[in-house]
Write a protein that holds these residues in place. Structure first.
Motif, PDB file in Angstrom:
ATOM      1  N   CYS A 162       0.939  -1.171  -0.343  1.00 11.71           N
ATOM      2  CA  CYS A 162       0.084   0.244  -0.026  1.00 11.71           C
ATOM      3  C   CYS A 162       0.631   1.104   0.437  1.00 11.71           C
ATOM      4  O   CYS A 162       1.962   1.389   0.499  1.00 11.71           O
ATOM      5  CB  CYS A 162      -0.828  -0.511   0.622  1.00 11.71           C
ATOM      6  SG  CYS A 162      -2.123   1.432   1.649  1.00 11.71           S
ATOM      7  N   ASN A 163       0.026   2.259  -0.644  1.00 17.71           N
ATOM      8  CA  ASN A 163       1.203   3.365  -0.833  1.00 17.71           C
ATOM      9  C   ASN A 163       1.037   4.635   0.586  1.00 17.71           C
ATOM     10  O   ASN A 163       0.650   4.688   0.365  1.00 17.71           O
ATOM     11  CB  ASN A 163       0.675   3.894  -2.110  1.00 17.71           C
ATOM     12  CG  ASN A 163       1.707   5.052  -2.333  1.00 17.71           C
ATOM     13  OD1 ASN A 163       2.804   5.820  -1.269  1.00 17.71           O
ATOM     14  ND2 ASN A 163       1.944   5.471  -3.439  1.00 17.71           N
ATOM     15  N   HIS A 164       1.705   3.903   1.251  1.00 18.08           N
ATOM     16  CA  HIS A 164       1.702   5.215   3.146  1.00 18.08           C
ATOM     17  C   HIS A 164       1.637   6.748   2.418  1.00 18.08           C
ATOM     18  O   HIS A 164       1.739   6.717   3.163  1.00 18.08           O
ATOM     19  CB  HIS A 164       2.009   3.986   3.708  1.00 18.08           C
ATOM     20  CG  HIS A 164       2.419   2.764   4.330  1.00 18.08           C
ATOM     21  ND1 HIS A 164       2.680   1.159   3.384  1.00 18.08           N
ATOM     22  CD2 HIS A 164       0.775   2.622   4.016  1.00 18.08           C
ATOM     23  CE1 HIS A 164       1.920   0.357   4.532  1.00 18.08           C
ATOM     24  NE2 HIS A 164       0.360   0.609   4.573  1.00 18.08           N
ATOM     25  N   ASP A 165       2.899   6.269   1.619  1.00 17.70           N
ATOM     26  CA  ASP A 165       3.623   8.203   1.476  1.00 17.70           C
ATOM     27  C   ASP A 165       1.939   8.927   1.247  1.00 17.70           C
ATOM     28  O   ASP A 165       1.508   9.714   1.691  1.00 17.70           O
ATOM     29  CB  ASP A 165       4.308   7.910   0.784  1.00 17.70           C
ATOM     30  CG  ASP A 165       5.973   8.188   1.464  1.00 17.70           C
ATOM     31  OD1 ASP A 165       5.316   8.109   2.808  1.00 17.70           O
ATOM     32  OD2 ASP A 165       6.538   8.008   0.715  1.00 17.70           O
ATOM     33  N   GLN A 166       1.406   8.211   0.131  1.00 11.98           N
ATOM     34  CA  GLN A 166       0.646   8.418  -0.868  1.00 11.98           C
ATOM     35  C   GLN A 166      -0.971   8.509  -0.079  1.00 11.98           C
ATOM     36  O   GLN A 166      -1.176  10.354   0.218  1.00 11.98           O
ATOM     37  CB  GLN A 166       0.104   8.055  -1.962  1.00 11.98           C
ATOM     38  CG  GLN A 166      -1.618   8.625  -2.710  1.00 11.98           C
ATOM     39  CD  GLN A 166      -2.104   8.215  -2.502  1.00 11.98           C
ATOM     40  OE1 GLN A 166      -2.369   6.656  -1.168  1.00 11.98           O
ATOM     41  NE2 GLN A 166      -4.055   7.880  -2.584  1.00 11.98           N
TER      42      GLN A 166
END
Lengths: 340, 340
Positions: A162-166
């Motif tokens: 999962c794109n945690h940054d986004q």
DNA sequence: GTGAAAGCGCTAACAG
DNA sequence: CTGTTAGCGCTTTCAC
């Protein structure tokens, strides 16, 4: 030990008056057998209660149809859902899940040894304590590995994340849009990759808005730890107007601590955001603003990547990021004026 | 398909200058090998990256060391914990969990076929859709089965169950002690054994206090279903003063519905009790009075029963009941006067 | 389309 | 203590 009265293909062959290989052919897809033979065999098999022995088949096929799934029991709370969905997608690929738990680094060698012994077709790792070394071991034995929500620095292994940054950027943006300036990050356990990714995501997002040196407290993903670390923090520090939590469970713990012991309101006095989109996050008492992971797609992607790798081992390692989905609840409000 | 460059015991034997059986002996417990041979073998094995092939071993030993665990993905919410603990206890017995999901009756045949093919040492079934017929099939193949929180009418299979009757009696006793007289039972799905057991437990307990014909609504164990069925019930019926829920998740849903849409208080206006003791039940917003299942002991008992059965197939089927533990929260109060 | 025969990688008697 | 040998139950050539 019991001597199981197994019935083998020879027994069936004998009963049906055909050869053993005829029996074998009946149970293999895409092999031509005359209708007459097939019927005789199936009839005899039915009578004797014959089921083909998958173990013997594995020994020849060099393929067990088993996928090792490694979890840590202390994992983030959405693991049950992840496991159930992985299992479903794996079953659809006509393979089976062989389950392994890995709770501390010491068990690593044992677990790897067992996984190798069981000749699994592939590995899905959902766990911390899984170092580049481990990956190398599987590589040596040509066993494909896919990491779930974890990536190696050198990207030498396929990952689905999962794109945690986004996700954290979306959450932080909302808080900033509500004029918050005093933040607290409630991070997860230091040895968890997901926790680290979310912490750095929060920091980066805050940084991009010019907020440096945000305070951080560390919990262990649990409700209780959230209450404890917030309580300890509140004793020695000015309260923030917004708390960014590493997962929903801690966000819920933070909310309860704010309401019960700090005697403040959420979101009027303090805003709280979480991550994961667990079902409790939408319960009326909490209504968290959070980001949900697209678990269905991520697990499906993980299984597909793995199966492709099993079929074509030469596919280079790929990292697939999935964006989280923002769920706006009722846990964020404009920053209180008097707090500036 | 990839031809794995497997290294076998023959390769090791060759490299170490010993016979293949010498290699085999090194990897078998309780077999005597001279120190010199062992060292030569281990050194060669290390260099070649040899790991014994468990599949080949299984074929001879007639024992795979695998336990099939059958779950339904739609199960009661505490299944993740149960699965994690089962896995742990099974690992301690030096066996492995092979996971199967069974969601509807149609898959039953396929799943059983696969379990039989995989030659598992035993089966733990946590699922509905598991009829006496299925049990007979495993019996025919001498595969021991233990049911978890489920018992067959004729007790022909070993079971480990939480004593739902006793748990519900404790809960009902508390409500009666608080002078409640108007009850509503919020039951779980009709095809779940646990749900049925809890429903009949509630009815029996109420009956023993002289309350007959208590109204029942049916949910599916979920938060949303609890809210929906309570809301529908409230439109057409006088409200009860106490709601007995089949699990904690539904109890929490009921509480939120009472507070948000019925505009009443818990516990002052309506008392609510749950079952399971999930972690959310102790959260500050709910503080459920509930009964927790002794999951640790139940899973341990299930694994021990199964392992005993594997070793001594002639042990007659045993049903083990474990008492639930009462957790008094803050969701029960004296019945309001004006409601009588 | 069918049967005979040779393994898959290992364990388990059996002699030596 | 070590090596030889015969399988475990199946798949897979290979002749017929």
């Amino acid at each position: 030990m019991n001597k199981k009265n197994r019935v083998t293909s020879y027994d069936v062959a004998h009963a049906a008056g055909v050869s053993q290989s005829a029996v074998s052919r009946v149970y293999r897809p895409g092999v031509s057998v005359s209708k007459k033979t097939r019927e005789k065999v199936l009839k005899a098999a039915e009578e004797l209660g014959y089921k083909p022995n998958a173990i013997a088949r594995m020994l020849i096929n060099q393929s067990t149809g088993m996928i090792a799934v490694i979890i840590s029991s202390r994992a983030n709370v959405n693991f049950p859902e992840v496991l159930a969905q992985l299992n479903k997608h794996i079953a659809e690929k006509n393979k089976r899940v062989l389950l392994f738990t890995l709770d501390d680094a010491e068990q690593l060698e044992t677990v790897i040894e067992q996984i190798l012994a069981y000749q699994v077709d592939g590995v899905v790792a959902l766990t911390a304590h899984f170092e580049p070394d481990s990956v190398t071991q599987f590589a040596k034995h040509n066993i494909p590995v896919v990491l779930y929500n974890r990536e190696l620095p050198d990207h030498s292994v396929s990952s689905v994340c999962c794109n945690h940054d986004q996700g954290l950027r979306m959450l932080v943006d909302i808080l900033v849009n509500h004029h918050h300036q005093h933040f607290l990050i409630m991070a997860g356990p230091k040895d968890s990759d997901v926790a680290r990714a979310r912490l750095s995501g929060a920091r980066n997002a805050l940084l991009s808005h010019g907020f440096t040196d945000t305070n951080v407290v560390y919990g262990d993903y649990s409700y209780d730890s959230a209450r404890e670390c917030l309580s300890a923090y509140a004793e020695k520090n000015a309260l923030p107007t917004a708390i960014i939590c590493a997962n929903d469970t801690m966000a819920i713990g933070a909310i309860d601590e704010i309401r019960e012991n700090l005697n403040l309101r959420v979101p009027e006095d303090i805003s709280v955001v979480g991550f994961d989109g667990i079902s409790a996050s939408s319960w009326h008492s909490y209504q968290l603003t959070t980001v949900s992971q697209p678990t269905y797609f991520m697990t499906k992607a993980a299984v597909e990547t793995l199966v492709n790798l099993i079929e074509s081992p030469d596919i280079p390692p790929e990292t697939r990021y999935w964006p989280g989905k923002l769920i706006e609840g009722n846990s964020v409000a404009a920053a209180p004026r008097d707090n500036e």
